[in-house]
Design a protein around this motif. Structure first.
Motif, PDB file in Angstrom:
ATOM      1  N   ALA A 127       0.819  -1.223   0.000  1.00  0.00           N
ATOM      2  CA  ALA A 127       0.000   0.000   0.000  1.00  0.00           C
ATOM      3  C   ALA A 127       0.848   1.267   0.000  1.00  0.00           C
ATOM      4  N   GLN A 128       1.986   1.245   0.701  1.00  0.00           N
ATOM      5  CA  GLN A 128       2.847   2.434   0.739  1.00  0.00           C
ATOM      6  C   GLN A 128       3.409   2.751  -0.648  1.00  0.00           C
ATOM      7  N   VAL A 129       3.753   1.722  -1.395  1.00  0.00           N
ATOM      8  CA  VAL A 129       4.261   1.909  -2.763  1.00  0.00           C
ATOM      9  C   VAL A 129       3.165   2.525  -3.631  1.00  0.00           C
ATOM     10  N   HIS A 130       1.929   2.047  -3.492  1.00  0.00           N
ATOM     11  CA  HIS A 130       0.793   2.573  -4.261  1.00  0.00           C
ATOM     12  C   HIS A 130       0.561   4.045  -3.904  1.00  0.00           C
ATOM     13  N   LEU A 131       0.671   4.358  -2.634  1.00  0.00           N
ATOM     14  CA  LEU A 131       0.474   5.735  -2.178  1.00  0.00           C
ATOM     15  C   LEU A 131       1.517   6.667  -2.772  1.00  0.00           C
ATOM     16  N   GLU A 132       2.748   6.200  -2.876  1.00  0.00           N
ATOM     17  CA  GLU A 132       3.808   7.013  -3.472  1.00  0.00           C
ATOM     18  C   GLU A 132       3.508   7.319  -4.939  1.00  0.00           C
ATOM     19  N   CYS A 133       2.974   6.344  -5.655  1.00  0.00           N
ATOM     20  CA  CYS A 133       2.603   6.567  -7.054  1.00  0.00           C
ATOM     21  C   CYS A 133       1.469   7.600  -7.146  1.00  0.00           C
ATOM     22  N   ARG A 134       0.461   7.468  -6.307  1.00  0.00           N
ATOM     23  CA  ARG A 134      -0.659   8.420  -6.328  1.00  0.00           C
ATOM     24  C   ARG A 134      -0.202   9.807  -5.910  1.00  0.00           C
ATOM     25  N   PHE A 135       0.779   9.888  -5.020  1.00  0.00           N
ATOM     26  CA  PHE A 135       1.342  11.179  -4.622  1.00  0.00           C
ATOM     27  C   PHE A 135       2.015  11.847  -5.827  1.00  0.00           C
TER      28      PHE A 135
END
Length: 143
Positions: A127-135
């Motif tokens: 989830a943290q990796v996905h959040l970085e992409c959305r950021f």
């Protein structure tokens, strides 16, 4: 100073415009529409009328201060089902608030099939990796 601020906003929203429009005129109309609707949301402009004639939707806007009227076309390159998401993303980018992320539904529209479906970081444990992409607003961790 206003010119520089406008230039900065355009630079921040350019990737969004380029994902939705290929022709320069479509990018210009999309930017005009998104800016105007943000103005409506922020109380600077009022939406007076929406008219559909011969397949072209025209919006009439009124300046809240001096009552000047402006007419713009709804951009052909913006699907109606993405309108609210794209407008929210435009405002997010225009305001340049720190630590905000692209809406998951909009991110999925742009990248789920082309990147996320084939990414090695798929799954809730990343989830943290996905959040970085959305950021970032695009798949920066795609492998």
């Amino acid at each position: 100073m206003t010119y520089k601020a406008t230039q900065d906003v355009v630079q921040r929203v350019r990737p969004l415009l380029e994902r939705l429009a290929t022709r320069t005129i479509d990018k210009a109309r999309l930017l005009q529409y998104l800016s105007a609707m943000a103005g409506v949301d922020w109380g600077v402009l009022r939406l007076r009328d929406r008219v559909l004639e011969q397949g072209v939707e025209t919006l009439t806007l009124e300046d809240s201060v001096n009552a000047a009227e402006y007419r713009i076309q709804y951009p052909d390159c913006l699907p109606c089902d993405l309108d609210a998401l794209v407008r929210a993303e435009y405002k997010r980018l225009a305001l340049d608030r720190p630590l905000t992320v692209m809406d998951q539904q909009l991110f999925d529209h742009f990248f789920a099939a082309s990147h996320c479906a084939r990414c090695r970081w798929a799954g809730p444990e990343h989830a943290q990796v996905h959040l970085e992409c959305r950021f970032a607003g695009y798949p920066i961790n795609f492998e």
